[in-house]
Write a protein that holds these residues in place. Structure first.
Motif, mmCIF file in Angstrom:
data_model
loop_
_atom_site.group_PDB
_atom_site.id
_atom_site.type_symbol
_atom_site.label_atom_id
_atom_site.label_comp_id
_atom_site.label_asym_id
_atom_site.label_seq_id
_atom_site.Cartn_x
_atom_site.Cartn_y
_atom_site.Cartn_z
ATOM 1 N N GLN A 119 48.125 40.878 41.931
ATOM 2 C CA GLN A 119 46.741 41.996 41.539
ATOM 3 C C GLN A 119 44.999 40.666 41.637
ATOM 4 O O GLN A 119 44.516 40.750 41.051
ATOM 5 C CB GLN A 119 46.329 42.242 40.420
ATOM 6 N N LEU A 120 45.695 38.821 42.140
ATOM 7 C CA LEU A 120 45.844 38.091 41.889
ATOM 8 C C LEU A 120 43.851 38.560 42.713
ATOM 9 O O LEU A 120 44.159 38.947 43.319
ATOM 10 C CB LEU A 120 46.211 36.801 43.152
ATOM 11 N N PRO A 121 42.982 37.256 42.209
ATOM 12 C CA PRO A 121 41.391 37.220 42.670
ATOM 13 C C PRO A 121 41.773 36.673 43.358
ATOM 14 O O PRO A 121 42.099 35.858 43.566
ATOM 15 C CB PRO A 121 40.635 37.286 41.450
ATOM 16 N N SER A 123 39.731 34.265 44.700
ATOM 17 C CA SER A 123 39.402 32.725 44.439
ATOM 18 C C SER A 123 41.038 31.914 44.875
ATOM 19 O O SER A 123 40.603 30.961 44.972
ATOM 20 C CB SER A 123 39.099 32.382 43.267
ATOM 21 N N MET A 124 42.102 33.154 44.152
ATOM 22 C CA MET A 124 42.435 32.430 43.636
ATOM 23 C C MET A 124 44.321 32.621 44.590
ATOM 24 O O MET A 124 44.756 31.731 45.328
ATOM 25 C CB MET A 124 43.680 33.561 42.523
#
Ligand SMILES: Nc1ncnc2c1ncn2[C@@H]1O[C@H](COP(=O)(O)OP(=O)(O)O)[C@@H](O)[C@H]1O
Ligand SMILES: [Mg+2]
Lengths: 274, 101
Positions: A119-121, A123-124
């Motif tokens: 579920q990482l955004p 930017s990551m």
């Protein structure tokens, strides 16, 4: 440092009395193999002996008729579909064919497993993709499409994708096939670097004796459904076993720099000095 | 199976503890960002000594916080980074960035 390391023994995988049949033919007829944790183990043998089949058995895409394949205490042939799905997240596989999604850029190919499994955004995801592409020398090639890559670059992009979720185990099917001498040296360096730096356990399946011997910690040679030889590269290269000796021929290789031209890394990460 | 990461703020230091995997980084990402934007002093610290395991997502977490700090014209010093994290950063070519340089 990981919980897996704290709870288990020296072998990540233990294969015992493995039997697998295709039609009338026993591809594996009672095979025992240990894959040591943190090491590079090579499975070698002539074409058609069942090396790719073995990787599919370990990955659970195929089920053995009998015998066991324990990975960190899980017996792969006995796992349910859900259990297998969990275990597979710990495995990175680099298959010989079917590497990249041809309609996605290099960047999106590497980002793909992150989009599916986390579920990482954004930017990551971007940081992770750049890190993995940097590791394989392709940070500057991220906007390219697979059709614009050389064979060696495509293999490295697929490798970046295979490690993007930090697998515990990585399996390489014929990593040296179709590589020119320069990219061959890079692949050899990369497999070793990733294994040692990421605490990975690596399995290489190959019929290229010299490249494989140059990086493997331990080698199994299989033929006619059995393990016909095993040992350190030195032991295998110097064996008297006639069938094992058939593999041995020469091809030297040296280290080479391999970064595709790229922006300054700090600028790329939007971290250039103030 | 969900491993937990926690962030504790004390004065000029944010201390991370636990496991930084691909899920748990999200437990602390916003907290750290908020701290850096609101109350962290211009010279602030990130203490990693209580991290028991970090995936690459942990490195991405640090990069994100470094970007926030830079935007706020603050300097985030990374302290006591575990060796395994340094090795992970090195593969991505980031050992200088995270060594507190
Ligand atoms: N889907 C399949 N159906 C039937 N036989 C197969 C299939 N895949 C592979 N084989 C046979 O199994 C044997 C082992 O194949 P493989 O594992 O690909 O060998 P290797 O990777 O060592 O070259 C070969 O004889 C091959 O023809
Ligand atoms: Mg094969």
């Amino acid at each position: 440092m990981t919980s897996q390391q704290a709870t288990a023994g020296d072998n990540l995988i233990e294969i015992r009395n493995l039997k697998f049949q295709r039609g009338e033919r026993w591809i594996f007829d009672g095979v025992d193999i240990n894959i040591a944790r943190g090491k590079i183990t090579a499975i070698m043998g002539p074409s058609g002996t069942g090396k790719t089949t073995l990787l599919r058995l370990i990955g659970g895409q195929l089920r053995a008729e009998s015998g066991s394949i324990h990975l960190d205490g899980n017996n792969i042939p006995k796992l349910s579909r859900d259990e297998l799905f969990q275990v597979r997240r710990k495995m990175g596989m680099l298959f010989q064919s079917g590497a990249l999604f041809t309609d996605l850029s290099v960047y999106e190919n590497v980002a793909f497993p992150l989009r599916v499994h986390t579920q990482l955004p954004e930017s990551m995801i971007r940081d992770l993709v750049l890190m993995k592409l940097h590791a394989v020398g392709l940070r500057g090639a991220r906007e390219l499409m697979p059709s614009e890559l050389s064979g060696g670059m495509a293999r490295r992009a697929a490798l970046a994708r295979a490690i993007v979720l930090d697998p515990q185990l990585i399996m390489y099917d014929e990593p040296f096939v179709g590589q020119d001498p320069i990219s061959m040296g890079m692949v050899v360096q990369l497999i070793r670097l990733l294994n040692d730096s990421l605490g990975l356990t690596s399995v290489i399946v190959s019929h290229d004796v010299h490249e494989t011997a140059s990086i493997a910690d331990y080698i199994y040679v299989i033929a006619d459904g059995k393990v016909i030889g095993q040992g350190s590269p030195e032991q295998v290269l110097n064996t008297d076993e006639p069938r094992v000796r058939q593999f041995i021929r020469g091809l030297p290789d040296g280290p080479v720099p391999f970064q595709y031209p790229a922006l300054d890394y700090r600028q790329d990460l939007q971290l250039e000095p103030l | 199976m969900t491993a937990l990461a926690t962030a504790t703020i004390e004065g000029d230091t944010l201390a991370l503890a636990g496991v930084l995997d691909f899920d748990s980084v999200l437990d602390v990402a916003e907290q750290g960002q908020h701290w850096l934007q609101e109350s962290a002093p211009a010279q602030c610290n990130l203490d990693l000594s209580a991290i028991s395991y970090s995936s690459s997502a942990g490195i991405a977490l640090l990069l994100g916080w470094l970007r926030v700090a830079k935007k706020q014209q603050k300097t985030l010093h990374i302290l006591r980074i575990p060796d395994d994290m340094v090795a992970l950063a090195r593969v991505g070519g980031l050992e200088d960035l995270l060594s507190g340089a």
